[in-house]
Design a protein around this motif. Structure first.
Motif, mmCIF file in Angstrom:
data_model
loop_
_atom_site.group_PDB
_atom_site.id
_atom_site.type_symbol
_atom_site.label_atom_id
_atom_site.label_comp_id
_atom_site.label_asym_id
_atom_site.label_seq_id
_atom_site.Cartn_x
_atom_site.Cartn_y
_atom_site.Cartn_z
ATOM 1 N N ALA A 10 2.201 12.528 14.477
ATOM 2 C CA ALA A 10 1.843 11.644 13.340
ATOM 3 C C ALA A 10 1.446 12.304 12.117
ATOM 4 N N LYS A 11 0.828 13.469 12.021
ATOM 5 C CA LYS A 11 0.480 14.233 10.911
ATOM 6 C C LYS A 11 1.592 14.556 10.197
ATOM 7 N N CYS A 12 2.789 14.910 10.781
ATOM 8 C CA CYS A 12 3.703 15.570 10.302
ATOM 9 C C CYS A 12 4.964 14.612 9.635
ATOM 10 N N ARG A 13 4.885 13.489 10.301
ATOM 11 C CA ARG A 13 5.562 12.307 9.751
ATOM 12 C C ARG A 13 5.043 11.741 8.687
ATOM 13 N N LEU A 14 3.731 11.707 8.654
ATOM 14 C CA LEU A 14 3.005 11.169 7.262
ATOM 15 C C LEU A 14 3.196 12.147 6.071
ATOM 16 N N GLN A 15 2.856 13.555 6.643
ATOM 17 C CA GLN A 15 3.106 14.482 5.405
ATOM 18 C C GLN A 15 4.290 14.707 4.526
ATOM 19 N N MET A 16 5.527 14.096 5.480
ATOM 20 C CA MET A 16 6.804 14.196 4.966
ATOM 21 C C MET A 16 7.220 12.791 4.075
ATOM 22 N N GLN A 17 6.366 12.023 4.386
ATOM 23 C CA GLN A 17 6.601 10.645 3.857
ATOM 24 C C GLN A 17 6.179 10.596 2.466
ATOM 25 N N VAL A 18 7.056 10.326 1.382
ATOM 26 C CA VAL A 18 6.944 10.504 0.017
ATOM 27 C C VAL A 18 6.644 9.019 -0.503
ATOM 28 N N GLN A 19 5.500 8.531 -1.257
ATOM 29 C CA GLN A 19 4.979 7.435 -1.640
ATOM 30 C C GLN A 19 5.844 6.712 -2.361
ATOM 31 N N ASN A 20 6.223 5.616 -2.066
ATOM 32 C CA ASN A 20 7.026 4.404 -2.646
ATOM 33 C C ASN A 20 8.238 4.889 -2.834
ATOM 34 N N VAL A 21 8.825 5.916 -1.963
ATOM 35 C CA VAL A 21 10.220 6.278 -1.819
ATOM 36 C C VAL A 21 10.565 6.052 -0.314
ATOM 37 N N ASN A 22 10.099 6.628 0.572
ATOM 38 C CA ASN A 22 10.654 6.650 2.162
ATOM 39 C C ASN A 22 9.345 6.002 2.970
ATOM 40 N N LYS A 23 8.192 5.197 2.294
ATOM 41 C CA LYS A 23 6.796 4.803 3.151
ATOM 42 C C LYS A 23 7.425 3.821 4.015
ATOM 43 N N VAL A 24 7.226 4.451 5.435
ATOM 44 C CA VAL A 24 7.447 3.614 6.586
ATOM 45 C C VAL A 24 6.254 3.062 7.375
ATOM 46 N N TRP A 25 5.311 4.480 7.194
ATOM 47 C CA TRP A 25 4.213 4.350 8.125
ATOM 48 C C TRP A 25 3.032 4.199 7.080
ATOM 49 N N LYS A 26 2.040 3.213 7.510
ATOM 50 C CA LYS A 26 0.933 3.014 6.629
ATOM 51 C C LYS A 26 -0.178 4.102 6.979
ATOM 52 N N ASN A 27 -0.485 4.406 7.980
ATOM 53 C CA ASN A 27 -1.525 5.258 8.373
ATOM 54 C C ASN A 27 -1.086 5.817 9.751
ATOM 55 N N ASN A 86 4.929 14.312 -8.550
ATOM 56 C CA ASN A 86 5.477 13.169 -8.051
ATOM 57 C C ASN A 86 4.683 12.463 -7.459
ATOM 58 N N GLU A 87 3.707 12.809 -6.725
ATOM 59 C CA GLU A 87 2.634 12.091 -5.782
ATOM 60 C C GLU A 87 1.292 12.114 -6.027
ATOM 61 N N GLY A 88 0.807 13.193 -7.100
ATOM 62 C CA GLY A 88 -0.584 13.398 -7.202
ATOM 63 C C GLY A 88 -1.293 14.189 -6.418
ATOM 64 N N ILE A 89 -2.621 14.549 -6.748
ATOM 65 C CA ILE A 89 -3.401 15.458 -6.138
ATOM 66 C C ILE A 89 -3.692 14.976 -4.551
ATOM 67 N N PHE A 90 -3.874 13.746 -4.418
ATOM 68 C CA PHE A 90 -3.981 13.177 -3.140
ATOM 69 C C PHE A 90 -3.115 13.349 -1.975
ATOM 70 N N SER A 91 -1.902 13.583 -2.419
ATOM 71 C CA SER A 91 -0.798 13.856 -1.557
ATOM 72 C C SER A 91 -0.863 15.088 -0.783
ATOM 73 N N PHE A 92 -1.733 15.983 -1.276
ATOM 74 C CA PHE A 92 -2.059 17.178 -0.300
ATOM 75 C C PHE A 92 -3.073 16.873 0.874
ATOM 76 N N TYR A 93 -3.626 15.627 0.806
ATOM 77 C CA TYR A 93 -4.478 15.053 1.844
ATOM 78 C C TYR A 93 -3.850 14.098 2.775
ATOM 79 N N LYS A 94 -2.490 13.825 2.566
ATOM 80 C CA LYS A 94 -1.863 12.920 3.619
ATOM 81 C C LYS A 94 -1.874 13.240 4.899
ATOM 82 N N GLY A 95 -2.217 12.152 5.866
ATOM 83 C CA GLY A 95 -2.309 12.461 7.086
ATOM 84 C C GLY A 95 -3.337 13.086 7.601
#
Length: 299
Positions: free
Chosen positions: A129-146, A60-69
């Motif tokens: 910040a890390k936890c909030r970003l890690q739980m954010q799913v791209q294009n579904v509940n994206k609230v924080w840019k960085n 659903n999110e691709g390999i780069f999702s493992f590096y979120k946050g």
């Protein structure tokens, strides 16, 4: 106070070297361990196993999702590790001076616990910040840019004090965890040196000792980490907060009671297998990097 300042001035070079070695250790740690940390957080916030979590993220999110946050931890973890190692080295010299004798387990526990306490003031907002970003799913509940945008929005919407949401449980985790980390690291390292009848630890000895220290650290602090993740991922404000604070616990008690009541005590170890795997190799690399950097810088 004047004695402390005099001591700090006389040992300023060694303090700087400890900070640099700790920073290098932190960079090695975060690069090697962040993907597993993302998987751990996703598992803590769901009922999925490791295979389901990894498959879902890849699909659903691709390999780069493992590096979120990762950006914020990459900038802050070197500072965190520098704080931990330099604080431990400070208390080590406080107890035994410049002698080559080892700290007792009791002294090491105190030095490690105080290192963890110092680390809490950095790790709490960073992990929020890390936890909030890690739980954010791209294009579904994206609230924080960085990470920076995440912290700014939290400060605006929830209050600046909420950047330290979960501070109580973070202190519990860090104090207990780092006390165990340094005690087990030194005990295992000394045992390996004695067993092999060597004068100093080999590279393999440092890797094994650091890895086992990491397992001890995260085993004793893992239930607190579960609660911390849940508290920090709760975006409620005031009366809308899911877990209500009692005195100064930040919601720790109500969260733990609810989770254990609904899901049993095993819920406090969701994602533990991933965490322990990560804890072993990340701390093995972290301690090895610190000892190697310190040796190189002290030449």
């Amino acid at each position: 106070m004047s004695d402390f300042l005099e001591w700090a001035y006389e040992n300023r070079k060694q303090i700087v070297l400890d900070i640099l070695a700790g920073s290098f250790s932190g960079m090695c740690n975060i690069i090697s361990s962040h993907p597993m940390d993302t998987i751990k957080v996703r598992m803590q916030m769901s009922h999925d196993g490791i295979i389901t979590t990894i498959t879902s993220m890849m699909k659903n999110e691709g390999i780069f999702s493992f590096y979120k946050g990762m950006l914020f931890p990459f900038m802050s973890v070197p500072i965190l590790q520098a704080t931990v190692f330099s604080t431990h080295e400070f208390w080590k010299r406080f107890f035994i001076g410049d002698s080559k004798q080892s700290l007792t387990c009791y002294q090491n526990m105190i030095a490690g616990g105080l290192s963890g306490l110092a680390a809490s003031f950095i790790s709490c907002p960073v992990e929020l910040a890390k936890c909030r970003l890690q739980m954010q799913v791209q294009n579904v509940n994206k609230v924080w840019k960085n990470p920076v945008d995440c912290m700014i929005q939290i400060a605006r919407k929830e209050g600046i004090n909420q950047l330290y949401r979960g501070m109580n449980v973070t202190c519990q985790r860090e104090i207990l965890g780092y006390a165990a980390l340094f005690v087990i690291y030194d005990v295992v390292k000394d045992a390996l040196i004695s067993l092999k009848k060597q004068k100093e630890a080999s590279n393999v000895d440092m890797l094994i000792s650091g890895g086992l220290g990491g397992i001890a650290c995260w085993t004793i602090g893992y239930p607190q980490d579960i609660i911390k993740t849940m508290l920090q991922c709760d975006t409620g404000i005031g009366k809308t907060r899911k877990y209500k604070p009692h005195f100064f616990d930040g919601g720790f008690y109500s969260c733990m009671v609810e989770q254990v009541g609904k899901n049993g005590w095993r819920c406090l170890f969701k994602g533990y297998s991933v965490c322990i795997f990560r804890a072993f190799y990340a701390n093995a690399i972290g301690f090895y990097a610190f000892e190697t950097a310190k040796k190189y810088l002290n030449r």
